[in-house]
Design a protein around this motif. Structure first.
Motif, short mmCIF file in Angstrom:
data_model
loop_
_atom_site.label_atom_id
_atom_site.label_comp_id
_atom_site.label_asym_id
_atom_site.label_seq_id
_atom_site.Cartn_x
_atom_site.Cartn_y
_atom_site.Cartn_z
N GLN A 108 31.82 -91.78 19.41
CA GLN A 108 32.13 -91.38 18.04
C GLN A 108 33.28 -92.25 17.51
OE1 GLN A 108 32.27 -87.11 17.16
NE2 GLN A 108 31.52 -86.69 19.24
N THR A 133 27.73 -85.63 12.90
CA THR A 133 27.93 -84.65 13.97
C THR A 133 26.57 -84.05 14.34
OG1 THR A 133 28.24 -82.70 12.55
CG2 THR A 133 30.17 -84.09 12.94
N LYS A 235 35.40 -87.67 11.97
CA LYS A 235 35.03 -88.48 13.12
C LYS A 235 33.61 -88.13 13.50
CE LYS A 235 36.58 -89.65 17.82
NZ LYS A 235 37.60 -89.37 18.86
N GLY A 236 32.81 -89.13 13.88
CA GLY A 236 31.44 -88.83 14.25
C GLY A 236 30.69 -90.05 14.75
N HIS A 237 29.40 -89.86 14.96
CA HIS A 237 28.53 -90.91 15.48
C HIS A 237 28.06 -91.84 14.37
CE1 HIS A 237 28.02 -88.61 19.29
NE2 HIS A 237 27.99 -87.55 18.49
#
Length: 257
Positions: A108, A133, A235-237
């Protein structure tokens, strides 16, 4: 881009979704500006230069396999593969089975600069999502999308916010900068503390700020008003969308900011 049937959402409301606004002036990518007439040197695909490594870039695709990637929510998808140095998604106009699925990075990212080259099949539709997410049924329910589509030949009428380079359903691109279908395009996405830039083939086409009052209003009055988790994560992929269209990616790399 999710299917383009939006009867419940007014196009007029989406028209105001500039939330900090796509840039209206022509801006050249400082990375590529001034190189238009310079003969291209031979390029080795899917590798980082020593200078890029020193600057903190990380390769997201090694050109050989899907290491560092998996299908969203652990689904057993069958449509993504490493093919002749590209990250390839098969296309199908009829296959809507569970074998289709969006591809996400195992890691991430929060603040970053992302670069990728892509080539789309005729009448195709795809996208690069970020800050994704796995709380929801699909990645688009959380992550903003850098739109990739056949602007000229898509079989349905497109609104401006559905065209290549757009922040899908939020910010239309300031200009159409995609190359003809069948040619490779270069994308840069910059996300830094909510400030988002979309670049396409050296042109900045979106410049906007997330989480401002204008952004919240655009979310609340447009396509995303029923998706409370959209754009909420910091925040994430990174996610490559499988929308049933054939698409190829290469030279995927990211630099944390």
């Amino acid at each position: 881009m999710k299917q383009l049937m939006l009867p419940a959402f007014a196009a007029a409301a989406l028209g105001i979704a500039s939330c900090g606004g796509a840039s209206t002036g022509e801006q050249k990518d400082p990375v590529t500006a001034g190189t238009e007439n310079v003969a291209a040197a031979p390029v080795t695909e899917n590798v980082l230069s020593e200078a890029e490594k020193a600057a903190g870039w990380k390769l997201l695709f090694n050109g050989q396999n899907l290491d560092g990637w998996r299908v969203y929510k652990g689904k057993d998808g069958k449509t993504w593969s490493a093919l002749e140095g590209t990250l390839h998604c098969t296309g199908s106009a009829t296959d809507k089975s569970d074998m289709r699925g969006d591809l996400i990075t195992t890691d991430q990212y929060e603040n970053f600069e992302l670069e990728a080259d892509w080539k789309l099949a005729p009448q195709g539709n795809s996208g690069i999502l970020y800050l994704v997410t796995e709380e929801f049924e699909a990645p688009y329910m959380s992550g903003p999308e850098y739109q990739i589509i056949d602007d000229n030949n898509f079989p349905e009428k497109l609104e401006d916010w559905q065209k290549s380079g757009a922040n899908y359903a939020m910010n239309p691109p300031s200009k159409l900068a995609a190359k003809p279908i069948g040619e490779w395009n270069h994308t840069r996405i910059v996300v830094n503390k909510g400030h988002v830039e979309h670049w396409l083939n050296g042109e900045k086409v979106v410049d906007t700020q997330m989480w401002t009052p204008a952004w919240e209003e655009a979310k609340a009055t447009g396509k995303w008003k029923e998706y409370k988790g959209y754009g909420s994560a910091q925040k994430g992929h990174i996610c490559l969308q499988d929308h049933g269209s054939e698409i190829w990616f290469k030279n995927l790399k990211i630099k944390p900011l």
